[in-house]
Design an enzyme around this catalytic site. Sequence first.
Site, PDB file in Angstrom:
ATOM      1  N   GLU A  49       0.838  -1.206   0.000  1.00  0.00           N
ATOM      2  CA  GLU A  49       0.000   0.000   0.000  1.00  0.00           C
ATOM      3  C   GLU A  49       0.872   1.255   0.000  1.00  0.00           C
ATOM      4  OE1 GLU A  49      -2.771  -0.619   3.241  1.00  0.00           O
ATOM      5  OE2 GLU A  49      -3.806  -2.191   2.102  1.00  0.00           O
ATOM      6  N   ASN A  50       0.215   2.387  -0.194  1.00  0.00           N
ATOM      7  CA  ASN A  50       0.938   3.647  -0.339  1.00  0.00           C
ATOM      8  C   ASN A  50       0.158   4.756   0.362  1.00  0.00           C
ATOM      9  OD1 ASN A  50       1.748   6.238  -1.913  1.00  0.00           O
ATOM     10  ND2 ASN A  50       3.233   4.721  -2.564  1.00  0.00           N
ATOM     11  N   ALA A  51       0.879   5.727   0.914  1.00  0.00           N
ATOM     12  CA  ALA A  51       0.234   6.855   1.591  1.00  0.00           C
ATOM     13  C   ALA A  51      -0.697   7.598   0.632  1.00  0.00           C
ATOM     14  CB  ALA A  51       1.289   7.799   2.150  1.00  0.00           C
ATOM     15  N   GLU A  60      -1.425 -10.362  -5.807  1.00  0.00           N
ATOM     16  CA  GLU A  60      -1.391 -11.124  -7.063  1.00  0.00           C
ATOM     17  C   GLU A  60      -0.526 -10.404  -8.101  1.00  0.00           C
ATOM     18  OE1 GLU A  60      -3.962 -10.257  -5.261  1.00  0.00           O
ATOM     19  OE2 GLU A  60      -5.625 -11.664  -5.392  1.00  0.00           O
ATOM     20  N   CYS A  91      -9.470  -9.603  -6.358  1.00  0.00           N
ATOM     21  CA  CYS A  91     -10.279  -8.478  -6.825  1.00  0.00           C
ATOM     22  C   CYS A  91     -10.444  -8.562  -8.346  1.00  0.00           C
ATOM     23  CB  CYS A  91      -9.638  -7.147  -6.420  1.00  0.00           C
ATOM     24  SG  CYS A  91      -8.235  -6.655  -7.430  1.00  0.00           S
ATOM     25  N   CYS A  94      -7.302  -7.973 -10.429  1.00  0.00           N
ATOM     26  CA  CYS A  94      -6.338  -9.079 -10.384  1.00  0.00           C
ATOM     27  C   CYS A  94      -6.812 -10.262 -11.203  1.00  0.00           C
ATOM     28  CB  CYS A  94      -6.054  -9.489  -8.943  1.00  0.00           C
ATOM     29  SG  CYS A  94      -4.980  -8.286  -8.136  1.00  0.00           S
TER      30      CYS A  94
HETATM   31  N1  THU Z   1      -5.825  -6.998  -1.898  1.00  0.00           N
HETATM   32  C1  THU Z   1      -4.971  -7.880  -2.517  1.00  0.00           C
HETATM   33  O1  THU Z   1      -3.745  -7.824  -2.329  1.00  0.00           O
HETATM   34  N2  THU Z   1      -5.513  -8.803  -3.348  1.00  0.00           N
HETATM   35  C2  THU Z   1      -6.842  -8.936  -3.597  1.00  0.00           C
HETATM   36  O2  THU Z   1      -7.226  -9.668  -4.492  1.00  0.00           O
HETATM   37  C3  THU Z   1      -7.809  -8.208  -2.761  1.00  0.00           C
HETATM   38  C4  THU Z   1      -7.259  -6.999  -2.096  1.00  0.00           C
HETATM   39  C5  THU Z   1      -5.251  -5.976  -1.029  1.00  0.00           C
HETATM   40  C6  THU Z   1      -5.315  -4.573  -1.590  1.00  0.00           C
HETATM   41  C7  THU Z   1      -5.242  -3.748  -0.320  1.00  0.00           C
HETATM   42  O3  THU Z   1      -3.871  -3.572   0.008  1.00  0.00           O
HETATM   43  C8  THU Z   1      -5.892  -4.624   0.736  1.00  0.00           C
HETATM   44  O4  THU Z   1      -5.938  -5.936   0.196  1.00  0.00           O
HETATM   45  C9  THU Z   1      -7.280  -4.188   1.120  1.00  0.00           C
HETATM   46  O5  THU Z   1      -8.070  -4.011   0.000  1.00  0.00           O
END
Ligand code: THU
Length: 142
Positions: A49-51, A60, A91, A94
């Site tokens: 994640e990022n600020a 993925e 998601c 992905c």
């Molecule tokens: N996230 C994933 O890494 N993969 C997914 O398929 C679903 C969501 C992460 C994105 C974000 O950093 C955190 O989960 C919450 O959404």
Amino acid sequence: MKLTQEVQAQLLQASLGAREHSHSPYSGYAVGAALLDEQGRIHVGTNIENAAYPQGWCAEASALTAMVMAGGKRATAVLVTGPGPDVITPCGGCRQKLREFAGQDLLIIAGDPSGIKQQWTLGELLPFSFGPEHLTVSGVKK
Ligand code: THU
């Protein structure tokens, strides 16, 4: 495609290991991904994640980067782990990213620290998908 118990266990361990490296201070939702390539090798990734929130990316995507950089061409299975207890599913973005390197039969397995929870094929999670063949067949890409 059917995975042996041994490979499934290796993927789970690799995915949970990758999850330990998650940089997710904003959501607190750590994710790991372990991809099996066409040579039987495992590539891992985590969410970063990022600020500036929209700049973060998923586990993925990280695992796909690792696979491509190691020369992998096709993904045959991916095991994604979240914190539980709800079953994590990749998601939408992905699912499409995975589609680039896999067909309908890609195995998508969901787990968490307590083990494997559910599995689907990419065809089930992304039906009627758009993929590289569309560009070839339509003559846009040779
Ligand atoms: N996230 C994933 O890494 N993969 C997914 O398929 C679903 C969501 C992460 C994105 C974000 O950093 C955190 O989960 C919450 O959404």
